[in-house]
Design a protein around this motif. Structure first.
Motif, PDB file in Angstrom:
ATOM      1  N   SER A 174       0.858  -1.185   0.000  1.00 32.78           N
ATOM      2  CA  SER A 174       0.000   0.000   0.000  1.00 32.78           C
ATOM      3  C   SER A 174       0.892   1.232   0.000  1.00 32.78           C
ATOM      4  O   SER A 174       2.096   1.150   0.275  1.00 32.78           O
ATOM      5  CB  SER A 174      -0.926  -0.001   1.219  1.00 32.78           C
ATOM      6  N   PHE A 175       0.296   2.389  -0.289  1.00 33.65           N
ATOM      7  CA  PHE A 175       1.038   3.642  -0.347  1.00 33.65           C
ATOM      8  C   PHE A 175       0.532   4.599   0.729  1.00 33.65           C
ATOM      9  O   PHE A 175      -0.664   4.908   0.799  1.00 33.65           O
ATOM     10  CB  PHE A 175       0.896   4.298  -1.723  1.00 33.65           C
ATOM     11  N   ASP A 176       1.446   5.073   1.544  1.00 32.29           N
ATOM     12  CA  ASP A 176       1.183   6.062   2.603  1.00 32.29           C
ATOM     13  C   ASP A 176       1.710   7.400   2.077  1.00 32.29           C
ATOM     14  O   ASP A 176       2.920   7.605   1.981  1.00 32.29           O
ATOM     15  CB  ASP A 176       1.888   5.609   3.878  1.00 32.29           C
ATOM     16  N   LEU A 177       0.807   8.333   1.766  1.00 36.02           N
ATOM     17  CA  LEU A 177       1.125   9.453   0.892  1.00 36.02           C
ATOM     18  C   LEU A 177       2.163  10.434   1.424  1.00 36.02           C
ATOM     19  O   LEU A 177       3.009  10.908   0.669  1.00 36.02           O
ATOM     20  CB  LEU A 177      -0.163  10.213   0.549  1.00 36.02           C
ATOM     21  N   LEU A 178       2.091  10.785   2.704  1.00 36.38           N
ATOM     22  CA  LEU A 178       2.994  11.814   3.221  1.00 36.38           C
ATOM     23  C   LEU A 178       3.044  11.740   4.737  1.00 36.38           C
ATOM     24  O   LEU A 178       2.002  11.748   5.400  1.00 36.38           O
ATOM     25  CB  LEU A 178       2.522  13.210   2.791  1.00 36.38           C
ATOM     26  N   ASN A 179       4.232  11.716   5.275  1.00 32.70           N
ATOM     27  CA  ASN A 179       4.382  11.621   6.718  1.00 32.70           C
ATOM     28  C   ASN A 179       4.055  12.936   7.426  1.00 32.70           C
ATOM     29  O   ASN A 179       4.597  13.987   7.100  1.00 32.70           O
ATOM     30  CB  ASN A 179       5.821  11.215   7.064  1.00 32.70           C
ATOM     31  N   GLU A 180       3.143  12.874   8.382  1.00 27.53           N
ATOM     32  CA  GLU A 180       2.877  13.920   9.371  1.00 27.53           C
ATOM     33  C   GLU A 180       2.808  15.335   8.792  1.00 27.53           C
ATOM     34  O   GLU A 180       3.636  16.196   9.089  1.00 27.53           O
ATOM     35  CB  GLU A 180       3.927  13.823  10.488  1.00 27.53           C
ATOM     36  N   PRO A 181       1.791  15.587   7.993  1.00 24.88           N
ATOM     37  CA  PRO A 181       1.658  16.900   7.357  1.00 24.88           C
ATOM     38  C   PRO A 181       1.420  18.022   8.356  1.00 24.88           C
ATOM     39  O   PRO A 181       0.731  17.853   9.365  1.00 24.88           O
ATOM     40  CB  PRO A 181       0.434  16.719   6.448  1.00 24.88           C
ATOM     41  N   ALA A 182       1.981  19.175   8.050  1.00 24.73           N
ATOM     42  CA  ALA A 182       1.770  20.394   8.840  1.00 24.73           C
ATOM     43  C   ALA A 182       2.129  21.592   7.971  1.00 24.73           C
ATOM     44  O   ALA A 182       2.889  21.477   7.009  1.00 24.73           O
ATOM     45  CB  ALA A 182       2.620  20.385  10.108  1.00 24.73           C
ATOM     46  N   MET A 183       1.582  22.727   8.314  1.00 23.91           N
ATOM     47  CA  MET A 183       1.926  23.981   7.651  1.00 23.91           C
ATOM     48  C   MET A 183       2.920  24.710   8.546  1.00 23.91           C
ATOM     49  O   MET A 183       2.606  24.999   9.702  1.00 23.91           O
ATOM     50  CB  MET A 183       0.680  24.837   7.433  1.00 23.91           C
TER      51      MET A 183
END
Length: 379
Positions: A174-183
């Motif tokens: 499976s694909f995990d799109l992006l680790n721990e997003p934040a602005m």
């Protein structure tokens, strides 16, 4: 494939919920988590943007130990510069973000194949994507949340991996799109002021990546991480047919005690207790129940949930760690939510963690934290 024109918008593919045949009963709730209750580990072979060999490379024996201990899942967090070829004596250019190194990619292939060979599901994650990482340590040339060029590159990378692994069944990878997003105020300063990513912006980016993947692999299982560092459920994504990933680090006073990457003044952190008063806050199981309630509700709504990272850095007293982690895993397990410890070998791991207050067991030349292993196996 023309990289500049690869994807110019965030149109969403109206694909079905491709993961809905992966069912696991949520113990104690009578509800169903569309994701299996996977449990396993993060493998850090490609975690660093520096392609130098990792200090604890994963070998087949490690995969066999995991399998024999009852684990069925590994998450592979990757920094995209790790598998690029460019002049590392200076900051990367926007053109070089596309210079994929086939030799380094083959190393990823080998780890994926080895894990699948022994029955472990692989979650491939971009821990550092073009224009964003929760950690510093590599200078990003743009901002994924604001710059179209970064979004184009991000989608290019996911389309690349989707094409490469299009022949592997969805129950194997499976694909995990992006680790721990934040602005963040400064994309290259992990201690700069930050907030959750605006919901419409997060949907735009994750929707574009989902479309890029489904162009090559329409049935691929896709997971997006909770907003604001993996902590917040993202309602804006619920109709995309993708799962969501939470974290097992709350509160950071326990999980990241004295961690220099998570604390501006690590040597003056209040001593952790569980339960107990730590600084100006009383820490207890009740706060965890409240923290995970939105994630349990998401499962009950039919959205797949998995905890992609959890655990505790090695400076927290072991008895405090075990008491806290027992509550974390108990709550996740009751909600039918699986987990992956960060990591297998190293500071957070069951092997060679470097804790000074553990009665280790020798395990083929490694120091095994048997108490932690048994806690993981229990859930």
């Amino acid at each position: 494939m023309r990289r500049r024109n690869f994807i110019k918008n965030a149109g969403l593919l109206a694909g079905g919920l491709a993961f809905l045949d992966h069912e696991a009963l949520a113990a104690g709730t009578g509800k169903t988590n569309p994701l299996p209750k996977w449990k396993g580990f993060n493998l850090l072979d490609f975690f660093s943007p520096n392609p130098a060999p990792y200090g604890h490379p994963t070998i087949e024996d490690h995969i066999l130990w995991m399998r024999d201990w009852g684990f069925d899942y590994v998450r592979i967090p990757m920094a995209y510069p790790h598998y690029l070829q460019f002049d590392r004596s200076r900051d990367i250019t926007t053109d070089e973000v596309y210079h994929i190194d086939e030799q380094k990619v083959q190393e990823v292939d080998q780890l994926v194949t080895m894990a699948n060979k022994h029955g472990l599901h692989v979650s491939l994650n971009l821990h550092r994507a073009p224009g964003y990482c929760v950690n510093a340590g590599f200078h990003e040339p743009y901002n994924l949340w604001k710059d179209q060029a970064a979004l184009d590159a991000y989608c290019y990378h996911w389309n690349f991996w989707a094409h490469r692994y299009r022949g592997i069944p969805k129950d194997k990878i499976s694909f995990d799109l992006l680790n721990e997003p934040a602005m963040r105020a400064d994309m290259n300063d992990q201690h700069s002021a930050g907030t959750a990513v605006p919901g419409d912006v997060y949907r735009k980016v994750m929707g574009a990546a989902t479309e890029a993947i489904r162009k090559e692999s329409p049935e691929r299982l896709i997971i997006a991480e909770g907003n604001w560092g993996g902590n917040l459920v993202v309602p804006e994504l619920e109709d995309l047919g993708i799962a969501q990933s939470c974290r097992g680090y709350n509160p950071h006073q326990i999980s990241h005690y004295k961690a220099p990457w998570a604390n501006k003044d690590p040597e003056h952190c209040p001593v952790p207790l569980w339960p107990g008063q730590v600084g100006n806050q009383y820490l207890s199981r009740d706060m965890l129940v409240k923290y995970y309630q939105p994630w349990i509700k998401l499962v009950e709504q039919g959205v797949g949930v998995h905890c992609g990272e959890c655990g505790c850095w090695n400076k927290t007293p072991h008895d405090v760690f075990i008491a806290w982690f027992s509550d974390v895993l108990d709550i996740l397990s009751a909600g039918g939510i699986g987990f992956a410890l960060w990591n297998f070998i190293g500071d957070f791991g069951i092997l060679d963690s470097g804790r000074t207050d553990v009665a280790y067991e020798d395990w083929h030349g490694h120091q095994l934290d048997r108490q932690l292993l048994q806690l993981l196996q229990k859930h």
